[in-house]
Design a protein around this motif. Structure first.
Motif, PDB file in Angstrom:
ATOM      1  N   GLN A 106      49.351  30.332  17.858  1.00 14.78           N
ATOM      2  CA  GLN A 106      48.479  31.275  17.330  1.00 14.78           C
ATOM      3  C   GLN A 106      47.621  32.213  18.306  1.00 14.78           C
ATOM      4  OE1 GLN A 106      45.476  28.024  16.493  1.00 14.78           O
ATOM      5  NE2 GLN A 106      46.806  26.878  14.876  1.00 14.78           N
ATOM      6  N   LEU A 107      48.528  32.654  19.030  1.00  9.61           N
ATOM      7  CA  LEU A 107      48.291  33.583  20.153  1.00  9.61           C
ATOM      8  C   LEU A 107      48.114  35.043  19.383  1.00  9.61           C
ATOM      9  CD1 LEU A 107      46.786  33.534  23.006  1.00  9.61           C
ATOM     10  CD2 LEU A 107      48.922  34.063  23.997  1.00  9.61           C
ATOM     11  N   THR A 108      47.101  35.788  19.513  1.00 13.43           N
ATOM     12  CA  THR A 108      47.241  37.168  19.201  1.00 13.43           C
ATOM     13  C   THR A 108      47.556  37.979  20.092  1.00 13.43           C
ATOM     14  OG1 THR A 108      44.985  37.687  19.468  1.00 13.43           O
ATOM     15  CG2 THR A 108      45.324  36.902  17.468  1.00 13.43           C
ATOM     16  N   ASP A 109      48.043  39.460  19.796  1.00 10.80           N
ATOM     17  CA  ASP A 109      48.650  40.163  20.958  1.00 10.80           C
ATOM     18  C   ASP A 109      47.599  40.516  21.902  1.00 10.80           C
ATOM     19  OD1 ASP A 109      51.021  40.618  19.627  1.00 10.80           O
ATOM     20  OD2 ASP A 109      50.371  42.360  18.560  1.00 10.80           O
ATOM     21  N   GLU A 110      46.329  40.845  21.192  1.00 14.13           N
ATOM     22  CA  GLU A 110      44.979  40.780  22.138  1.00 14.13           C
ATOM     23  C   GLU A 110      44.803  39.712  23.326  1.00 14.13           C
ATOM     24  OE1 GLU A 110      41.530  41.642  19.998  1.00 14.13           O
ATOM     25  OE2 GLU A 110      42.359  43.456  19.233  1.00 14.13           O
ATOM     26  N   GLN A 111      44.933  38.518  22.575  1.00 14.38           N
ATOM     27  CA  GLN A 111      44.902  37.301  23.462  1.00 14.38           C
ATOM     28  C   GLN A 111      46.095  37.344  24.588  1.00 14.38           C
ATOM     29  OE1 GLN A 111      44.359  34.527  20.177  1.00 14.38           O
ATOM     30  NE2 GLN A 111      42.106  34.233  20.860  1.00 14.38           N
ATOM     31  N   GLU A 112      47.250  37.643  24.127  1.00 10.59           N
ATOM     32  CA  GLU A 112      48.392  37.428  24.943  1.00 10.59           C
ATOM     33  C   GLU A 112      48.046  38.338  26.278  1.00 10.59           C
ATOM     34  OE1 GLU A 112      53.176  38.083  24.599  1.00 10.59           O
ATOM     35  OE2 GLU A 112      51.986  37.453  22.564  1.00 10.59           O
ATOM     36  N   THR A 113      47.587  39.819  25.736  1.00 10.32           N
ATOM     37  CA  THR A 113      47.245  40.665  26.992  1.00 10.32           C
ATOM     38  C   THR A 113      46.368  40.208  27.853  1.00 10.32           C
ATOM     39  OG1 THR A 113      47.834  42.548  25.440  1.00 10.32           O
ATOM     40  CG2 THR A 113      46.487  43.066  27.450  1.00 10.32           C
ATOM     41  N   GLU A 114      45.077  39.432  27.402  1.00 12.88           N
ATOM     42  CA  GLU A 114      44.195  38.729  28.051  1.00 12.88           C
ATOM     43  C   GLU A 114      44.601  37.874  29.062  1.00 12.88           C
ATOM     44  OE1 GLU A 114      39.941  36.574  27.569  1.00 12.88           O
ATOM     45  OE2 GLU A 114      41.091  37.180  25.838  1.00 12.88           O
ATOM     46  N   LEU A 115      45.658  36.983  28.628  1.00 21.23           N
ATOM     47  CA  LEU A 115      46.319  36.107  29.200  1.00 21.23           C
ATOM     48  C   LEU A 115      47.060  36.569  30.440  1.00 21.23           C
ATOM     49  CD1 LEU A 115      46.981  32.958  29.546  1.00 21.23           C
ATOM     50  CD2 LEU A 115      48.865  33.268  28.171  1.00 21.23           C
ATOM     51  N   ALA A 116      47.765  37.354  30.154  1.00 25.73           N
ATOM     52  CA  ALA A 116      48.617  38.192  31.215  1.00 25.73           C
ATOM     53  C   ALA A 116      47.790  38.744  32.236  1.00 25.73           C
ATOM     54  CB  ALA A 116      49.530  39.149  30.605  1.00 25.73           C
ATOM     55  N   GLU A 117      46.395  39.322  31.923  1.00 23.41           N
ATOM     56  CA  GLU A 117      45.570  39.602  33.057  1.00 23.41           C
ATOM     57  C   GLU A 117      44.613  38.641  33.820  1.00 23.41           C
ATOM     58  OE1 GLU A 117      42.809  42.414  30.715  1.00 23.41           O
ATOM     59  OE2 GLU A 117      44.458  43.753  30.498  1.00 23.41           O
ATOM     60  N   LEU A 118      44.470  37.578  33.065  1.00 26.50           N
ATOM     61  CA  LEU A 118      43.799  36.499  33.748  1.00 26.50           C
ATOM     62  C   LEU A 118      44.617  35.582  34.687  1.00 26.50           C
ATOM     63  CD1 LEU A 118      41.304  35.322  30.974  1.00 26.50           C
ATOM     64  CD2 LEU A 118      40.675  36.624  33.107  1.00 26.50           C
ATOM     65  N   GLN A 119      45.990  35.297  34.307  1.00 30.39           N
ATOM     66  CA  GLN A 119      46.657  34.476  35.151  1.00 30.39           C
ATOM     67  C   GLN A 119      46.752  34.775  36.710  1.00 30.39           C
ATOM     68  OE1 GLN A 119      50.331  34.527  33.012  1.00 30.39           O
ATOM     69  NE2 GLN A 119      50.015  32.519  32.070  1.00 30.39           N
ATOM     70  N   PRO A 120      46.751  35.882  37.177  1.00 29.55           N
ATOM     71  CA  PRO A 120      46.802  35.945  38.639  1.00 29.55           C
ATOM     72  C   PRO A 120      45.286  35.661  38.907  1.00 29.55           C
ATOM     73  CG  PRO A 120      47.901  38.040  37.337  1.00 29.55           C
ATOM     74  CD  PRO A 120      47.330  37.243  36.332  1.00 29.55           C
ATOM     75  N   LYS A 121      44.557  35.808  38.309  1.00 31.64           N
ATOM     76  CA  LYS A 121      42.984  35.527  38.559  1.00 31.64           C
ATOM     77  C   LYS A 121      42.668  34.289  38.915  1.00 31.64           C
ATOM     78  CE  LYS A 121      41.193  39.859  36.850  1.00 31.64           C
ATOM     79  NZ  LYS A 121      40.157  40.395  36.087  1.00 31.64           N
ATOM     80  N   ALA A 122      43.452  33.321  38.041  1.00 26.02           N
ATOM     81  CA  ALA A 122      43.153  31.911  37.911  1.00 26.02           C
ATOM     82  C   ALA A 122      43.961  31.300  38.967  1.00 26.02           C
ATOM     83  CB  ALA A 122      43.561  31.607  36.532  1.00 26.02           C
ATOM     84  N   GLN A 123      44.764  31.745  39.513  1.00 30.24           N
ATOM     85  CA  GLN A 123      45.569  31.106  40.573  1.00 30.24           C
ATOM     86  C   GLN A 123      44.896  30.958  41.831  1.00 30.24           C
ATOM     87  OE1 GLN A 123      49.109  33.598  41.208  1.00 30.24           O
ATOM     88  NE2 GLN A 123      50.211  32.749  39.469  1.00 30.24           N
ATOM     89  N   GLN A 124      45.138  29.946  42.608  1.00 34.56           N
ATOM     90  CA  GLN A 124      44.391  29.603  43.805  1.00 34.56           C
ATOM     91  C   GLN A 124      44.615  30.745  44.732  1.00 34.56           C
ATOM     92  OE1 GLN A 124      42.315  27.197  44.711  1.00 34.56           O
ATOM     93  NE2 GLN A 124      42.195  26.195  42.838  1.00 34.56           N
ATOM     94  N   PRO A 125      43.667  31.201  45.546  1.00 30.93           N
ATOM     95  CA  PRO A 125      43.658  32.223  46.589  1.00 30.93           C
ATOM     96  C   PRO A 125      44.737  31.572  47.718  1.00 30.93           C
ATOM     97  CG  PRO A 125      41.494  31.299  46.652  1.00 30.93           C
ATOM     98  CD  PRO A 125      42.270  30.735  45.686  1.00 30.93           C
ATOM     99  N   GLN A 126      45.524  32.608  48.347  1.00 28.96           N
ATOM    100  CA  GLN A 126      46.361  32.140  49.495  1.00 28.96           C
ATOM    101  C   GLN A 126      45.359  31.614  50.619  1.00 28.96           C
ATOM    102  OE1 GLN A 126      49.462  31.804  49.365  1.00 28.96           O
ATOM    103  NE2 GLN A 126      49.901  32.482  47.366  1.00 28.96           N
ATOM    104  N   LYS A 127      45.793  30.642  51.184  1.00 31.78           N
ATOM    105  CA  LYS A 127      45.009  30.228  52.417  1.00 31.78           C
ATOM    106  C   LYS A 127      45.386  31.040  53.666  1.00 31.78           C
ATOM    107  CE  LYS A 127      44.687  25.374  51.414  1.00 31.78           C
ATOM    108  NZ  LYS A 127      45.205  23.946  51.970  1.00 31.78           N
ATOM    109  N   ARG A 128      44.272  31.270  54.287  1.00 33.24           N
ATOM    110  CA  ARG A 128      44.429  32.458  55.686  1.00 33.24           C
ATOM    111  C   ARG A 128      44.940  31.521  56.612  1.00 33.24           C
ATOM    112  NH1 ARG A 128      38.518  35.053  55.142  1.00 33.24           N
ATOM    113  NH2 ARG A 128      38.885  36.186  52.914  1.00 33.24           N
ATOM    114  N   LYS A 129      45.754  32.329  57.441  1.00 30.71           N
ATOM    115  CA  LYS A 129      46.482  31.710  58.486  1.00 30.71           C
ATOM    116  C   LYS A 129      45.668  31.830  59.804  1.00 30.71           C
ATOM    117  CE  LYS A 129      50.853  31.038  56.834  1.00 30.71           C
ATOM    118  NZ  LYS A 129      52.124  31.259  56.969  1.00 30.71           N
TER     119      LYS A 129
END
Length: 73
Positions: free
Chosen positions: A50-73
């Motif tokens: 049930q994903l619209t094209d707009e929601q698919e674009t939003e999902l693609a944009e948000l996925q990198p932001k939703a990932q955990q940040p890399q730990k600093r060494k």
């Protein structure tokens, strides 16, 4: 050697810097949390087909932001 007035001024600056950093960290945490929640919601819609094209674009944009940040060494 610093006078007590100079020491107090420096401590005020340090406290202000720490307060601003904490506010910034809180904003980043809340933004990431909101992105994760939205990604979960959109992925559920995607599984149901049930994903619209707009929601698919939003999902693609948000996925990198939703990932955990890399730990600093």
């Amino acid at each position: 050697m610093r006078t007590p007035t100079e020491q107090a001024a420096q401590q005020d600056q340090s406290a202000e810097r720490k307060r601003k950093q904490k506010e910034n960290n809180t904003k980043q945490y809340n933004a990431r949390k909101a992105a994760v929640d939205r990604v979960v919601e959109l992925e559920a819609l995607k599984e149901q087909g049930q994903l619209t094209d707009e929601q698919e674009t939003e999902l693609a944009e948000l996925q990198p932001k939703a990932q955990q940040p890399q730990k600093r060494k």
